[in-house]
Design an enzyme around this catalytic site. Structure first.
Site, mmCIF file in Angstrom:
data_model
loop_
_atom_site.group_PDB
_atom_site.id
_atom_site.type_symbol
_atom_site.label_atom_id
_atom_site.label_comp_id
_atom_site.label_asym_id
_atom_site.label_seq_id
_atom_site.Cartn_x
_atom_site.Cartn_y
_atom_site.Cartn_z
ATOM 1 N N ASN A 76 10.337 -13.232 -0.737
ATOM 2 C CA ASN A 76 10.046 -11.972 -0.063
ATOM 3 C C ASN A 76 11.201 -10.977 -0.127
ATOM 4 O O ASN A 76 10.966 -9.767 -0.059
ATOM 5 C CB ASN A 76 9.696 -12.242 1.404
ATOM 6 C CG ASN A 76 9.662 -10.973 2.224
ATOM 7 O OD1 ASN A 76 8.761 -10.146 2.073
ATOM 8 N ND2 ASN A 76 10.652 -10.787 3.082
ATOM 9 N N TYR A 115 11.641 0.605 -8.752
ATOM 10 C CA TYR A 115 11.223 -0.354 -7.722
ATOM 11 C C TYR A 115 9.856 -0.953 -8.018
ATOM 12 O O TYR A 115 9.716 -2.188 -8.085
ATOM 13 C CB TYR A 115 11.243 0.310 -6.340
ATOM 14 C CG TYR A 115 10.535 -0.492 -5.281
ATOM 15 C CD1 TYR A 115 11.066 -1.701 -4.828
ATOM 16 C CD2 TYR A 115 9.319 -0.068 -4.736
ATOM 17 C CE1 TYR A 115 10.406 -2.455 -3.861
ATOM 18 C CE2 TYR A 115 8.664 -0.802 -3.778
ATOM 19 C CZ TYR A 115 9.211 -1.993 -3.336
ATOM 20 O OH TYR A 115 8.566 -2.734 -2.397
ATOM 21 N N LYS A 128 8.488 -5.015 -9.179
ATOM 22 C CA LYS A 128 7.417 -5.760 -8.524
ATOM 23 C C LYS A 128 6.276 -6.059 -9.492
ATOM 24 O O LYS A 128 5.644 -7.123 -9.406
ATOM 25 C CB LYS A 128 6.905 -4.970 -7.315
ATOM 26 C CG LYS A 128 7.928 -4.827 -6.201
ATOM 27 C CD LYS A 128 8.318 -6.170 -5.627
ATOM 28 C CE LYS A 128 9.129 -6.038 -4.356
ATOM 29 N NZ LYS A 128 9.408 -7.360 -3.716
ATOM 30 N N ILE A 153 2.941 -0.609 4.683
ATOM 31 C CA ILE A 153 3.178 -1.513 5.801
ATOM 32 C C ILE A 153 4.322 -0.958 6.641
ATOM 33 O O ILE A 153 5.314 -0.455 6.102
ATOM 34 C CB ILE A 153 3.536 -2.934 5.315
ATOM 35 C CG1 ILE A 153 2.485 -3.459 4.335
ATOM 36 C CG2 ILE A 153 3.695 -3.881 6.500
ATOM 37 C CD1 ILE A 153 1.103 -3.654 4.901
#
Length: 254
Positions: free
Chosen positions: A91, A155, A159, A188
């Site tokens: 994570n 970024y 991912k 989120i």
């Protein structure tokens, strides 16, 4: 989470990186709440102890996942203390960037080291223990990586690469009894935006745009993602591997 799934976590040993805040904290607490023993990894001692508050099943481990020897230390801590490793949650991640023309090695390097290199090396170190337990790797990616994001390309690229690794490892490790899955969060409510150097007006503009494109009409909670991680890691999900599950309120399909 139903009682059957809760019982399945009892006796399992879980490593969660980036466990000091946000999704990592919620995930560590969710697993511990189901009866698992959790090694909560992060760079800062204070937030890790907040993660572990009132949950004796969480063991804080201060470690920088990008440091030399850290992957081996993290796995060794879990196995030496508890005799096994059942779930690895990759994570830990950082978000930074800028438009082309502004990107230097000082920006690109840490993104690659934290979001991509560290999960590779930690998973590699964990595979022998996961093979013994018939364990699971859960990678945390982002739905942003499945769309264009002008001005912040590196970024989501890291991912997207982690999702590719998820699929490759799923096929590679299946004969060894190890499942590999990923959860791709959308918008989120976590502290990650605090580290992107955005001002209040910029953050508000991004949130307003996100809300306008989320069919469920709200920003997600870290607990929403933690639920998905624990569900994919559960033995009941034993026929899932290579899966990348969006947790984004429907934004990806809207």
């Amino acid at each position: 989470m139903n009682s059957s799934t809760q019982q399945q976590s009892v006796g399992r040993v879980v490593v969660v990186t980036g466990a000091g805040t946000g999704i990592g904290r919620a995930t560590a607490r969710a697993f511990a709440g189901q009866g698992a023993t959790v090694v909560a990894v992060g760079r800062r001692e204070g937030p890790l102890h907040e993660t572990a508050a009132d949950l004796p099943g969480i063991r804080p481990l201060v470690a920088d996942v990008t440091a030399p020897g850290a992957p081996e230390e993290i796995v060794r801590t879990a196995v030496d203390a508890y005799g096994r490793l059942d779930v690895l949650v990759n994570n830990a991640g950082i978000a930074a960037g800028g438009p082309l023309g502004t990107l230097g090695r000082e920006v690109i390097g840490p993104l690659l080291e934290t979001n991509l290199v560290a999960p590779v090396l930690l998973t590699q170190a964990a595979v022998p223990a996961l093979e013994t337990s018939g364990g699971v790797v859960v990678n945390v990616t982002t739905t942003i990586g499945q769309r264009g994001w002008p001005g912040n390309s590196v970024y989501p690229a890291t991912k997207s690469a982690l999702e590719t690794l998820t699929r490759c490892w799923a096929v590679e490790l299946a004969p060894r009894g190890v499942r590999v899955v990923a959860v791709a969060p959308g918008a989120i409510d976590t502290p990650i935006a605090d580290h992107m150097g955005l001002g209040p007006e910029q953050r508000k503009a991004i949130r307003d745009w996100q809300l306008a494109h989320i069919p469920l009409g709200r920003i997600g909670r870290a607990e929403d993602v933690a639920w998905a991680i624990t569900a994919l890691a559960a033995p009941d999900a034993g026929y899932l591997t290579g899966t990348v599950l969006p947790v984004d309120g429907g934004a990806l399909v809207a």
